[in-house]
Design a protein around this motif. Structure first.
Motif, mmCIF file in Angstrom:
data_model
loop_
_atom_site.group_PDB
_atom_site.id
_atom_site.type_symbol
_atom_site.label_atom_id
_atom_site.label_comp_id
_atom_site.label_asym_id
_atom_site.label_seq_id
_atom_site.Cartn_x
_atom_site.Cartn_y
_atom_site.Cartn_z
ATOM 1 N N GLY A 32 0.444 -1.582 -0.096
ATOM 2 C CA GLY A 32 0.149 -0.200 0.264
ATOM 3 C C GLY A 32 0.923 0.947 0.102
ATOM 4 N N LEU A 33 1.826 1.234 0.982
ATOM 5 C CA LEU A 33 2.742 2.413 0.214
ATOM 6 C C LEU A 33 3.719 2.603 -0.929
ATOM 7 N N ILE A 34 3.849 1.723 -1.100
ATOM 8 C CA ILE A 34 4.661 1.498 -2.210
ATOM 9 C C ILE A 34 3.634 2.036 -3.317
ATOM 10 N N TRP A 35 2.354 1.407 -3.217
ATOM 11 C CA TRP A 35 1.530 2.222 -4.453
ATOM 12 C C TRP A 35 1.173 3.140 -4.127
ATOM 13 N N ALA A 36 1.313 3.966 -3.126
ATOM 14 C CA ALA A 36 0.917 5.375 -2.627
ATOM 15 C C ALA A 36 1.457 6.253 -3.075
ATOM 16 N N SER A 37 3.221 5.623 -3.027
ATOM 17 C CA SER A 37 4.671 6.341 -3.562
ATOM 18 C C SER A 37 4.772 6.585 -5.199
ATOM 19 N N HIS A 38 4.003 5.462 -5.695
ATOM 20 C CA HIS A 38 4.348 5.905 -7.201
ATOM 21 C C HIS A 38 4.317 7.491 -7.428
ATOM 22 N N PRO A 39 5.236 7.580 -8.192
ATOM 23 C CA PRO A 39 5.196 8.789 -8.690
ATOM 24 C C PRO A 39 3.609 9.438 -9.579
ATOM 25 N N MET A 40 2.926 7.942 -10.112
ATOM 26 C CA MET A 40 1.453 8.243 -10.963
ATOM 27 C C MET A 40 -0.096 7.969 -9.665
ATOM 28 N N ALA A 41 0.355 7.850 -8.486
ATOM 29 C CA ALA A 41 0.018 7.819 -7.905
ATOM 30 C C ALA A 41 -1.211 8.799 -7.432
ATOM 31 N N VAL A 42 -2.196 9.304 -7.544
ATOM 32 C CA VAL A 42 -3.276 10.300 -6.321
ATOM 33 C C VAL A 42 -3.859 9.954 -5.276
ATOM 34 N N VAL A 43 -2.870 11.019 -4.547
ATOM 35 C CA VAL A 43 -2.985 10.830 -2.889
ATOM 36 C C VAL A 43 -3.823 11.558 -2.924
ATOM 37 N N ASN A 44 -4.685 10.891 -2.342
ATOM 38 C CA ASN A 44 -6.212 12.254 -1.381
ATOM 39 C C ASN A 44 -6.961 11.510 -0.321
ATOM 40 N N ALA A 45 -7.715 11.763 0.024
ATOM 41 C CA ALA A 45 -7.827 11.222 2.323
ATOM 42 C C ALA A 45 -8.480 9.603 1.683
ATOM 43 N N ARG A 46 -8.704 9.158 -0.241
ATOM 44 C CA ARG A 46 -9.947 7.714 0.501
ATOM 45 C C ARG A 46 -8.184 7.157 -0.117
ATOM 46 N N ILE B 22 -4.677 8.169 1.424
ATOM 47 C CA ILE B 22 -4.487 8.050 3.238
ATOM 48 C C ILE B 22 -5.568 6.616 4.003
ATOM 49 N N VAL B 23 -6.865 6.996 3.624
ATOM 50 C CA VAL B 23 -7.371 6.118 4.786
ATOM 51 C C VAL B 23 -7.590 4.816 4.249
ATOM 52 N N ALA B 24 -7.603 4.196 2.808
ATOM 53 C CA ALA B 24 -7.165 2.849 3.164
ATOM 54 C C ALA B 24 -6.125 2.528 3.556
ATOM 55 N N ASN B 25 -5.057 3.295 3.157
ATOM 56 C CA ASN B 25 -3.411 2.916 3.890
ATOM 57 C C ASN B 25 -3.289 2.872 5.912
ATOM 58 N N ILE B 26 -4.364 3.608 6.412
ATOM 59 C CA ILE B 26 -4.336 3.934 7.732
ATOM 60 C C ILE B 26 -5.361 2.056 7.853
ATOM 61 N N LEU B 27 -6.465 2.070 7.108
ATOM 62 C CA LEU B 27 -6.791 1.113 7.756
ATOM 63 C C LEU B 27 -6.152 -0.633 7.692
ATOM 64 N N THR B 28 -5.015 -0.436 6.530
ATOM 65 C CA THR B 28 -4.807 -1.211 6.362
ATOM 66 C C THR B 28 -3.340 -1.320 7.451
ATOM 67 N N LEU B 29 -3.001 -0.281 7.121
ATOM 68 C CA LEU B 29 -1.734 -0.521 8.894
ATOM 69 C C LEU B 29 -2.256 -0.613 9.869
ATOM 70 N N ILE B 30 -3.339 -0.381 10.354
ATOM 71 C CA ILE B 30 -4.214 -0.753 11.495
ATOM 72 C C ILE B 30 -4.834 -2.541 11.594
ATOM 73 N N TRP B 31 -5.063 -3.013 10.780
ATOM 74 C CA TRP B 31 -5.214 -4.263 9.903
ATOM 75 C C TRP B 31 -3.803 -4.620 9.892
ATOM 76 N N ALA B 32 -2.989 -4.627 9.375
ATOM 77 C CA ALA B 32 -1.479 -5.571 9.671
ATOM 78 C C ALA B 32 -1.088 -5.764 10.885
#
Length: 90
Positions: free
Chosen positions: A24-38, A40-50
């Motif tokens: 999730g972090l690699i995907w979000a840090s990709h140069p063409m990734a659109v980083v928005n609230a969605r 961030i929330v997805a990565n936070i929830l995935t981190l909590i799950w992990a």
């Protein structure tokens, strides 16, 4: 394949708890990734799950890393025998 070569699948369990957050972090840090609230929330929830899954893994293993194979794999191998076990594992 690694599990079949080692004849043990314990190696997969500890990493399964970490890979989704890392991906999730690699995907979000990709140069063409659109980083928005969605994102961030997805990565936070995935981190909590992990974190929860990692805690559960270490609690089950008496706070040791990779000491034994997950009981579910052992049970499946005993119930289905060796030939079917290799097919299910693949």
């Amino acid at each position: 394949i690694i599990g079949l070569l080692q004849r043990s699948f314990w190696l997969i369990d500890p990493y399964w708890t970490l890979f989704p957050s890392i991906f999730g972090l690699i995907w979000a840090s990709h140069p063409m990734a659109v980083v928005n609230a969605r994102t961030i929330v997805a990565n936070i929830l995935t981190l909590i799950w992990a974190i929860r899954l990692t805690h559960s893994y270490f609690r089950r293993e008496n706070w040791k890393f990779g000491e034994r194979e997950d009981w579910r794999y052992t049970k499946m191998a005993m119930e289905h025998g060796k030939p079917l076990w290799y097919l299910i594992s693949f």
